[in-house]
Design an enzyme around this catalytic site. Structure first.
Site, PDB file in Angstrom:
ATOM      1  N   CYS A 269       0.964  -1.452   0.114  1.00  0.00           N
ATOM      2  CA  CYS A 269      -0.056   0.055  -0.206  1.00  0.00           C
ATOM      3  C   CYS A 269       1.119   1.365   0.315  1.00  0.00           C
ATOM      4  O   CYS A 269       1.416   1.978   0.893  1.00  0.00           O
ATOM      5  CB  CYS A 269      -0.726  -0.122   1.421  1.00  0.00           C
ATOM      6  SG  CYS A 269      -2.439   1.404   1.226  1.00  0.00           S
TER       7      CYS A 269
ATOM      8  N   CYS B 126      -0.379   3.970   1.942  1.00  0.00           N
ATOM      9  CA  CYS B 126      -0.121   4.030   3.501  1.00  0.00           C
ATOM     10  C   CYS B 126       0.916   4.723   3.402  1.00  0.00           C
ATOM     11  O   CYS B 126       1.234   5.169   4.876  1.00  0.00           O
ATOM     12  CB  CYS B 126      -0.870   2.622   3.417  1.00  0.00           C
ATOM     13  SG  CYS B 126      -2.438   2.521   3.038  1.00  0.00           S
ATOM     14  N   ASP B 127       1.938   4.149   2.639  1.00  0.00           N
ATOM     15  CA  ASP B 127       3.292   4.219   3.733  1.00  0.00           C
ATOM     16  C   ASP B 127       4.981   4.954   2.604  1.00  0.00           C
ATOM     17  O   ASP B 127       5.592   4.795   2.941  1.00  0.00           O
ATOM     18  CB  ASP B 127       3.918   2.527   3.442  1.00  0.00           C
ATOM     19  CG  ASP B 127       2.722   1.628   4.613  1.00  0.00           C
ATOM     20  OD1 ASP B 127       1.735   2.145   5.455  1.00  0.00           O
ATOM     21  OD2 ASP B 127       2.606   0.291   4.082  1.00  0.00           O
TER      22      ASP B 127
END
Lengths: 106, 337
Positions: free
Chosen positions: B138, B141-142
């Site tokens: 992801c 997200c990261d």
């Protein structure tokens, strides 16, 4: 939200607390964090007498996440006696948090 | 079943575009609807940024916002949404019995399975234990953790291109590693990735191991037949591991080399979430079969979205499948009376 913890007071509040501490590492841009936030909050309502629960914004506090090698959020770390005893990456249920906490609180 | 237990007309399992669309339709049809949203509700669009191809949003819409809207729309017409994971279903009794992960049971006359699909991992040594420690699926997200770092993206489809483009906003360099020289990705996404000066392509190459102690330090790669690279604005050309800063492993059976990176993002496809339905027939990859219309092999159990569809896999097609399943369930319930 749970009370805030920062790079500046992390040492004092998390590592020298004298009891189990949970830190929720999150950021504004992280969608799964927004799902986990309310779960941690509910967990905190039930466990606030047994342990300390904090949230740390990783954008405002880059040092601590770096120190614990956090490369994905949400990450939850349970600290006991200054040591990171259990790390949970991703969204977890309140039951899973309670189970992890119960093992450490003993 | 216990006396006085509440009986729903429709139970929907899954809260991506197909599950929530099904909920909008069944609850608007005045069917008593319960939806198992799962702990991580919203499906794959929760892990994306801007969605540019969902009709009705000329300026685009953020994936999570789109899902939040769908959820509100389903709730507005009365769908009861519970944020727990589905555990198992007893399809041998009527009404069907459904059990949530926390042990609570529910009864429903019909079921719509819309459990979607999850990231397919490479399943190579060193990968699983480093998920969240340098291995991710992801980028939205990261990506911010990889500021000024060097990262690899594995895959050749649209999601691999999106991961690479998102990462390029933060990382110093992004290497998109693909096992072939042709791509499944759409022209527009491929061009965007190819034009990005920070994104480099490595062809004919697959990872076989993730190296590092508690974090990602390098990926061991096998190249077949020959190492080709491409940088933005340049032609594809032959390369050596050394020219990429990699290290050739001598004596290995195949062309094997280690490539130092700080992170590895996996985008090689998805696997359907169908293993919790042992009684439902599936194809050999685990995608649930449609027997007639949207019905599965069990009368009264319908299927929608990516747990069935391995061909289109779009937000809008998932929503459409959810609509079909809801209409079929409504008709089937009418026929039972």
């Amino acid at each position: 939200m749970a009370p805030k913890i920062t790079d500046a007071d992390f040492q004092e509040k998390a590592l020298k607390a004298g009891r189990v501490v949970l830190v929720d590492f999150w950021a504004e841009w992280c969608q799964p964090c927004k799902i986990l936030g309310p779960i941690v909050e509910e967990f905190a309502q039930e466990y606030k007498d047994k342990m300390d629960i904090y949230e740390m914004n990783v954008d405002e506090n880059p040092e601590t996440p770096g120190q614990y090698n956090i490369l994905s959020i949400p990450t939850l770390i349970f600290f006991k006696d200054g040591n990171p005893e259990k790390t949970m990456v991703g969204v977890h249920s309140k039951e899973q948090l309670k189970q992890a906490a119960d093992e450490l609180i003993g | 079943m216990e006396n006085n237990a509440e009986i729903y007309d429709v139970a929907i399992i899954g809260s991506g575009p197909s599950g929530l669309t099904a909920g909008i339709y069944t609850s608007r049809a005045d069917l008593k609807t319960i939806l198992f949203a799962g702990l991580k509700w919203g499906g794959q669009l929760m892990l994306t940024t801007e969605v540019e191809n969902f009709p009705g949003f000329p300026e685009g819409i953020m994936g999570p916002e789109l899902m939040m809207n769908m959820r509100k729309q389903a709730e507005r017409y009365g769908t009861k949404i519970i944020d727990v994971n589905f555990s198992q279903g007893d399809f041998s009794q009527r009404p069907f019995k459904l059990t949530a992960e926390d042990g609570e049971t529910f009864y429903s006359k019909s079921i719509i399975i819309a459990t979607g699909a999850d990231t397919k991992w490479l399943q190579i040594p060193g990968e699983e234990e480093k998920i969240g420690r340098g291995v991710s699926s992801c980028a939205p997200c990261d990506a911010a953790f990889y500021r000024n770092k060097k990262v690899a993206v594995i895959g050749g489809g649209d999601s691999a291109m999106e991961e690479a483009i998102v990462l390029a906003k933060f990382a110093k360099e992004v290497f998109l590693i693909h096992r072939r020289e042709e791509f499944r990705a759409s022209e527009i996404m491929l061009k965007r990735a190819m034009d990005n000066p920070k994104i480099h392509f490595i062809f004919n190459t697959s990872p076989i191991e993730v190296l590092g102690d508690g974090k990602v330090e390098a990926i061991r790669l096998v190249t077949d037949p020959k190492l080709m690279i491409k940088k933005a604005g340049e032609e594809k050309k032959e390369a050596t591991p050394e020219s990429l800063g990699g290290k050739m492993i001598m004596g290995a059976e195949k062309f094997t080399w280690d490539f130092a990176v700080d992170g590895m993002f996996v985008a090689i496809g998805h696997i359907p979430n169908s293993s919790v339905f042992p009684d439902i027939t599936k194809n050999k990859k685990g995608f649930i079969d449609r027997v007639h219309g949207t019905s599965t092999n069990i009368d009264g159990v319908f299927v929608a979205g990516d747990v069935y569809d391995h061909r289109y896999m779009q937000g809008v097609t998932a929503a459409a499948y959810g609509c079909e399943a809801a209409l079929d369930a409504e008709r089937w319930l009418g026929d039972q009376e």
